[in-house]
Design a protein around this motif. Structure first.
Motif, PDB file in Angstrom:
ATOM      1  N   UNK A  91       0.813  -1.058  -0.091  1.00 44.58           N
ATOM      2  CA  UNK A  91       0.036   0.168  -0.072  1.00 44.58           C
ATOM      3  C   UNK A  91       0.879   1.273   0.015  1.00 44.58           C
ATOM      4  N   UNK A  92       0.614   2.178  -1.060  1.00 41.99           N
ATOM      5  CA  UNK A  92       1.542   3.136  -1.109  1.00 41.99           C
ATOM      6  C   UNK A  92       0.564   4.550  -0.558  1.00 41.99           C
ATOM      7  N   UNK A  93       1.302   5.498   0.107  1.00 39.99           N
ATOM      8  CA  UNK A  93       0.641   6.583   0.586  1.00 39.99           C
ATOM      9  C   UNK A  93       0.805   7.849  -0.412  1.00 39.99           C
ATOM     10  N   UNK A  94      -0.213   8.689  -0.674  1.00 34.39           N
ATOM     11  CA  UNK A  94      -0.205   9.531  -1.605  1.00 34.39           C
ATOM     12  C   UNK A  94      -0.069  10.981  -0.991  1.00 34.39           C
ATOM     13  N   UNK A  95       0.807  11.855  -1.063  1.00 33.51           N
ATOM     14  CA  UNK A  95       0.955  13.087  -0.465  1.00 33.51           C
ATOM     15  C   UNK A  95       1.469  14.301  -1.444  1.00 33.51           C
ATOM     16  N   UNK A  96       1.125  15.497  -1.034  1.00 30.93           N
ATOM     17  CA  UNK A  96       1.841  16.580  -1.782  1.00 30.93           C
ATOM     18  C   UNK A  96       2.182  17.775  -0.784  1.00 30.93           C
ATOM     19  N   UNK A  97       2.880  18.646  -1.586  1.00 28.17           N
ATOM     20  CA  UNK A  97       3.435  19.929  -0.947  1.00 28.17           C
ATOM     21  C   UNK A  97       3.170  20.951  -1.646  1.00 28.17           C
ATOM     22  N   UNK A  98       2.631  21.832  -1.444  1.00 29.33           N
ATOM     23  CA  UNK A  98       2.293  22.939  -2.071  1.00 29.33           C
ATOM     24  C   UNK A  98       2.984  24.386  -1.594  1.00 29.33           C
ATOM     25  N   UNK A  99       4.126  24.737  -1.990  1.00 28.13           N
ATOM     26  CA  UNK A  99       4.893  25.919  -1.432  1.00 28.13           C
ATOM     27  C   UNK A  99       5.062  25.800  -0.113  1.00 28.13           C
ATOM     28  N   UNK A 100       5.215  24.507   0.313  1.00 27.17           N
ATOM     29  CA  UNK A 100       5.677  24.396   1.578  1.00 27.17           C
ATOM     30  C   UNK A 100       4.529  23.664   2.452  1.00 27.17           C
ATOM     31  N   UNK A 101       3.290  23.802   1.957  1.00 31.27           N
ATOM     32  CA  UNK A 101       2.242  23.468   2.620  1.00 31.27           C
ATOM     33  C   UNK A 101       1.792  21.858   2.451  1.00 31.27           C
ATOM     34  N   UNK A 102       2.073  21.036   3.544  1.00 32.36           N
ATOM     35  CA  UNK A 102       1.537  19.578   3.236  1.00 32.36           C
ATOM     36  C   UNK A 102       0.258  19.584   2.802  1.00 32.36           C
ATOM     37  N   UNK A 103      -0.007  18.435   1.718  1.00 31.12           N
ATOM     38  CA  UNK A 103      -1.530  18.574   1.025  1.00 31.12           C
ATOM     39  C   UNK A 103      -1.627  16.979   0.993  1.00 31.12           C
ATOM     40  N   UNK A 104      -2.828  16.608   1.589  1.00 29.83           N
ATOM     41  CA  UNK A 104      -2.985  15.231   1.590  1.00 29.83           C
ATOM     42  C   UNK A 104      -4.015  14.966   0.168  1.00 29.83           C
ATOM     43  N   UNK A 105      -4.249  13.808   0.034  1.00 31.83           N
ATOM     44  CA  UNK A 105      -4.927  13.385  -1.170  1.00 31.83           C
ATOM     45  C   UNK A 105      -6.327  14.158  -0.944  1.00 31.83           C
ATOM     46  N   UNK A 106      -7.009  14.702  -2.043  1.00 33.96           N
ATOM     47  CA  UNK A 106      -8.038  15.257  -2.387  1.00 33.96           C
ATOM     48  C   UNK A 106      -8.018  16.935  -2.105  1.00 33.96           C
ATOM     49  N   UNK A 107      -6.873  17.254  -1.970  1.00 32.76           N
ATOM     50  CA  UNK A 107      -6.606  18.657  -1.729  1.00 32.76           C
ATOM     51  C   UNK A 107      -6.486  19.096  -0.421  1.00 32.76           C
ATOM     52  N   UNK A 108      -6.917  18.205   0.692  1.00 31.19           N
ATOM     53  CA  UNK A 108      -7.032  18.653   1.983  1.00 31.19           C
ATOM     54  C   UNK A 108      -5.601  18.905   2.626  1.00 31.19           C
ATOM     55  N   UNK A 109      -5.579  19.941   3.546  1.00 34.20           N
ATOM     56  CA  UNK A 109      -4.125  20.239   3.834  1.00 34.20           C
ATOM     57  C   UNK A 109      -3.863  19.064   5.156  1.00 34.20           C
ATOM     58  N   UNK A 110      -2.698  18.979   4.932  1.00 32.31           N
ATOM     59  CA  UNK A 110      -1.896  18.127   6.148  1.00 32.31           C
ATOM     60  C   UNK A 110      -1.722  18.802   7.473  1.00 32.31           C
ATOM     61  N   UNK A 111      -2.002  20.187   7.316  1.00 34.26           N
ATOM     62  CA  UNK A 111      -1.571  20.881   8.685  1.00 34.26           C
ATOM     63  C   UNK A 111      -3.111  21.445   9.250  1.00 34.26           C
ATOM     64  N   UNK A 112      -3.078  22.400   9.897  1.00 29.50           N
ATOM     65  CA  UNK A 112      -4.373  23.174  10.529  1.00 29.50           C
ATOM     66  C   UNK A 112      -5.490  23.751   9.477  1.00 29.50           C
ATOM     67  N   UNK A 113      -4.636  24.044   8.400  1.00 26.13           N
ATOM     68  CA  UNK A 113      -5.759  24.974   7.557  1.00 26.13           C
ATOM     69  C   UNK A 113      -5.478  24.487   6.122  1.00 26.13           C
ATOM     70  N   UNK A 114      -6.364  24.763   5.230  1.00 25.63           N
ATOM     71  CA  UNK A 114      -6.307  24.445   4.151  1.00 25.63           C
ATOM     72  C   UNK A 114      -5.384  25.344   3.227  1.00 25.63           C
ATOM     73  N   UNK A 115      -4.684  24.990   2.249  1.00 24.99           N
ATOM     74  CA  UNK A 115      -3.474  25.606   1.362  1.00 24.99           C
ATOM     75  C   UNK A 115      -4.400  26.881   0.765  1.00 24.99           C
ATOM     76  N   UNK A 116      -3.801  28.001   0.619  1.00 31.15           N
ATOM     77  CA  UNK A 116      -4.465  29.226   0.096  1.00 31.15           C
ATOM     78  C   UNK A 116      -3.547  29.560  -1.076  1.00 31.15           C
ATOM     79  N   UNK A 117      -4.311  30.275  -2.060  1.00 26.25           N
ATOM     80  CA  UNK A 117      -3.344  30.606  -3.261  1.00 26.25           C
ATOM     81  C   UNK A 117      -2.340  31.372  -2.899  1.00 26.25           C
TER      82      UNK A 117
END
Length: 336
Positions: A91-117
């Motif tokens: 089983x493989x985990x899917x993750x992202x980082x957008x300009x330093x903000x962790x992003x889970x699958x589905x575009x949800x933030x891995x931190x306390x708030x969603x990534x913003x433009x």
């Protein structure tokens, strides 16, 4: 039973443990050779562009990656995981980082708030569905299993917004506790209108020593990714497998390497991390056992000195842990 691990693309951990590792080697991975031949359609009543090949399913201008159609065996895909159940179980985990903000699958933030433009572009959406029309950056990374070769390929998908938002794109992948790394500039092939794919292939079969393989798509060369405490600056998307089975846990140790050019020695010091049985640790010089060994239980502060006289620039000094059923590189120095 699957033992889950926290995963942030494997990037910061790899660079932190590796210390002096230079991961900018050119890869010999097979390029993506798919040809794109999309048709164009506009308007709600016009058919969607036709994807090239059978890896994409089109619906109303959006495209979903059909991993099951192109991968051997049984596989299921969610916004956060890609799971293989037969003939290989992983089983493989899917993750992202957008300009330093962790992003889970589905575009949800891995931190306390969603990534913003940000000034560099809109938020990143990570998942198997890519929408080239909504103005957001979409990206997806997935392993694809080849049963005949008993190995994985990694397929990286991006939409045109993601591709245009970054000046450069690099793929980095590896195994052996994410130490033996390959990287190269991503070579994209257009799979459908506004959807692109880059492909790399693991050299190590699944039945071999394929430990902790991972792969990521970065907005810069891996050698320029600096691990920092807090928020990193890069944008990436990647996958890393969860550990299965009951084999011995690999110790997490940071080794420091100090090269003395005058004495022609390298001193290797356990800087931080787990303790380990010295009998499970081997120092290799260009693949051969060195004239120095760790003894007893090794903890922070313990060190050994290796004679490297007569070795040329580019020679490698490596610390390898081996429990009998698993081995991993814990530290590596390339002589200047």
């Amino acid at each position: 039973m699957v033992r889950r691990r926290r995963f942030l693309l494997g990037l910061a951990a790899a660079a932190t443990v590796a210390g002096c590792t230079d991961a900018s080697n050119e890869s010999t991975a097979a390029p993506d050779t798919g040809d794109a031949s999309p048709t164009t359609g506009t308007g709600t009543n016009t058919p969607s562009p036709t994807p090239s090949g059978d890896d994409l399913v089109a619906e109303n201008g959006r495209y979903t990656v059909d991993v099951a159609a192109v991968s051997d065996g049984s596989v299921s895909v969610s916004d956060t995981e890609i799971s293989f159940t037969a003939p290989v179980e992983m089983t493989w985990a899917l993750r992202g980082i957008h300009d330093g903000v962790p992003v889970n699958g589905g575009g949800e933030s891995g931190g306390s708030s969603s990534p913003t433009p940000t000034p560099s572009g809109p938020p990143l959406e990570v998942g198997p569905t890519l929408d080239p029309t909504d103005g957001a950056q979409h990206a997806f990374a997935t392993p694809v299993y080849d049963e005949a070769a008993d190995r994985f390929e990694l397929w990286f998908y991006v939409d045109e917004t993601y591709r245009n938002a970054h000046d450069s794109h690099y793929v980095v992948w590896g195994g052996g506790r994410q130490m033996d790394l390959d990287s190269r500039e991503a070579s994209f092939t257009e799979r459908a209108e506004g959807v692109y794919r880059a492909t790399v292939t693991y050299d190590v079969p699944v039945s071999g020593d394929m430990e902790f393989p991972f792969g990521s798509l970065l907005d810069r060369p891996f050698s320029e990714v600096t691990p920092v405490r807090g928020r990193p600056e890069y944008t990436a998307v990647g996958v890393s497998p969860q550990t299965t089975g009951t084999v011995a846990e690999t110790p997490r140790i940071s080794f420091a390497f100090e090269y003395d050019a005058n004495a022609e020695t390298v001193t290797i010091t356990h800087q931080a991390g787990d303790t380990a049985d010295g009998s499970n640790l081997t120092v290799l010089v260009d693949g051969e056992p060195a004239n120095a060994t760790f003894e007893g239980e090794i903890a922070a502060g313990d060190s050994v000195t290796v004679d490297v006289s007569g070795l040329e620039s580019g020679s490698q000094v490596r610390v390898v842990w081996d429990s009998g059923d698993r081995s991993a590189t814990l530290g590596l120095l390339t002589l200047p």
